[in-house]
Scaffold this motif. Structure first.
Motif, PDB file in Angstrom:
ATOM      1  N   ILE A 246      24.418  44.608  33.153  1.00 14.63           N
ATOM      2  CA  ILE A 246      25.703  44.203  32.591  1.00 14.63           C
ATOM      3  C   ILE A 246      26.325  45.458  31.984  1.00 14.63           C
ATOM      4  O   ILE A 246      25.823  45.991  30.992  1.00 14.63           O
ATOM      5  CB  ILE A 246      25.536  43.101  31.530  1.00 14.63           C
ATOM      6  N   ARG A 369      27.610  43.122  36.606  1.00 14.58           N
ATOM      7  CA  ARG A 369      28.613  42.328  35.903  1.00 14.58           C
ATOM      8  C   ARG A 369      29.114  43.053  34.659  1.00 14.58           C
ATOM      9  O   ARG A 369      28.503  44.010  34.186  1.00 14.58           O
ATOM     10  CB  ARG A 369      28.016  40.975  35.510  1.00 14.58           C
ATOM     11  N   MET A 377      31.965  36.504  31.939  1.00 12.96           N
ATOM     12  CA  MET A 377      31.318  37.467  32.821  1.00 12.96           C
ATOM     13  C   MET A 377      32.069  37.562  34.147  1.00 12.96           C
ATOM     14  O   MET A 377      32.461  36.553  34.722  1.00 12.96           O
ATOM     15  CB  MET A 377      29.868  37.071  33.090  1.00 12.96           C
TER      16      MET A 377
END
Length: 423
Positions: A246, A369, A377
């Motif tokens: 992420i 992401r 997200m």
């Protein structure tokens, strides 16, 4: 990999856009939608049954605390089958999810709206052409003859050591290879790319993440004992550095570059068009990769194209840019520009770079992401480009710069080679 929600909500558009690719098994779209509906129904049944089981468990606990043991035992007996039913539903869900995944990975990326419909290379669109074709003397030689004349590349020795498609660079030929690699890396660093030295062997998960598997396993060299693959391009390890990561929105754009040898089996390739350096099993390449915010990806795409063109201009090589048609585009790409240089001795265009925008196709597989400003997200967009692949650049450079004196080295490379001529 396409996002299942998008397919379900935009079935007709998906089918229409896949048609631009000449993708034939369009029934896969409906198969995916049906399997997704089965998955969602099974999940709903499992969730409902799990809720019933939890409610029953709470009731039993409350009745036991109240001393109503007989009532508790009655409910316990009635709910005895929950565990077995939940296991059965879990098995059904796992099976349908596996089948859905197997079908989903067979669907290529959706082409961008600017991609022309077409079957093959003859349907690609010329976006622009730059530079003038050099006028060579009548006795001009193709690069494989120049390589032998000046003893800078030995194709036969490579065949002896390994096989066809594995040349040996010698003397000034080896020095020129190193010069181009260093020049391309230095230019990438100036353009804001961070240099990385990645592994040249990848595992299956990495090959899947960027779309080489299961689509191109026949084109990659496989190390069977260790179940690893030799990379076809540095795009694969570079992009996989961010698999299951992420990233922070403020870190965009993430810009990476790497030099690696690349390995491609090129199964079925033969004929005069693959002679010499035109098509190899092992070759050197500098790659640039970007991970960007979806809103910025097509602006970045044009910037990457302009950057690759700047390298060709610095080398004073005539080139053209092609927008690939649907039938000639890679499986994972939404839009691709090919850069081709003009080989004056061979009198043909040679591809030296591809710049592609994959949108979310790779990042959905990789789970790259970021959290948007709305707190949700989102998937990043990934792009890559060859900057540049060496063999055909070298072939064209040798051919286009030949004269009675020898082969003139482009001015920008002289500080790296230490010589101006191959003679």
């Amino acid at each position: 990999m396409l996002q299942i929600n998008y397919i379900r909500e935009n079935r007709d558009s998906v089918i229409q856009r896949l048609g631009i690719r000449n993708f034939k098994p369009l029934e896969l779209v409906d198969e995916v939608i049906v399997l997704d509906e089965q998955r969602r129904q099974t999940q709903a049944q499992s969730d409902a049954l799990s809720a019933e089981a939890n409610t029953a468990a709470k009731q039993i606990g409350e009745l036991m605390r109240q001393g109503k043991r007989d009532e508790a035992e009655t409910i316990k007996a009635q709910s005895g089958g929950y565990k077995e039913q939940l296991k059965k539903l879990a098995d059904e869900l796992a099976a349908v999810e596996r089948l859905l995944q197997d079908k989903l990975v067979l669907l290529p990326n959706l082409p961008h709206q600017s991609v022309p419909k077409g079957v093959g290379a003859e349907d690609n669109e010329v976006v622009l052409e730059h530079g003038h074709h050099p006028n060579l003397p009548e006795n001009a030689l193709p690069h494989w003859e120049l390589a032998a004349k000046y003893d800078i590349i030995d194709f036969e020795l490579g065949t002896k050591v390994t096989g066809a498609g594995f040349p040996v660079y010698k003397g000034k030929g080896a020095r020129l290879q190193r010069a181009m690699i260093n020049f391309f890396l230095d230019q990438a660093e100036k353009a804001g790319y961070q240099e990385v030295q990645p592994p040249i062997l990848i595992n299956e998960a990495s090959g899947f993440g960027t779309g080489q598997l299961p689509d191109k396993e026949g084109q990659m060299y496989h190390v069977g004992t260790d179940d690893l693959y030799l990379i076809p391009t540095a795009e694969v390890p570079l992009t996989n550095l961010y698999r299951d990561v992420i990233v922070k929105e403020e870190d965009f754009p993430i810009k990476l570059t790497a030099y690696t040898p690349c390995f491609r089996r090129e199964a079925g390739s033969y004929g005069a068009h693959v002679r010499g350096l035109n098509r190899l099993h092992q070759f050197d390449k500098v790659e640039v990769v970007q991970l960007v915010h979806p809103d910025q990806s097509y602006g970045v795409f044009e910037t990457m194209s302009a950057y690759v063109q700047s390298l060709l201009q610095a080398l004073n090589l005539p080139y053209r840019v092609l927008r690939l048609c649907g039938g000639d585009m890679g499986f994972t790409s939404a839009l691709t520009y090919d850069m081709e240089v003009w080989s004056a001795a061979q009198k043909r265009w040679l591809e030296v770079s591809s710049v592609s925008n994959f949108e979310t196709y790779q990042s959905n597989r990789l789970k790259v992401r970021f959290k948007g400003q709305d707190g949700k997200m989102q998937l990043a967009h990934t792009l890559n480009g060859s900057a540049l692949a060496l063999p055909r650049i070298l072939a064209t450079m040798l051919e286009n710069n030949q004269s009675d004196r020898g082969i003139k080295i482009p001015e920008v490379l002289v500080p790296y080679t230490g010589f101006e001529w191959i003679a």
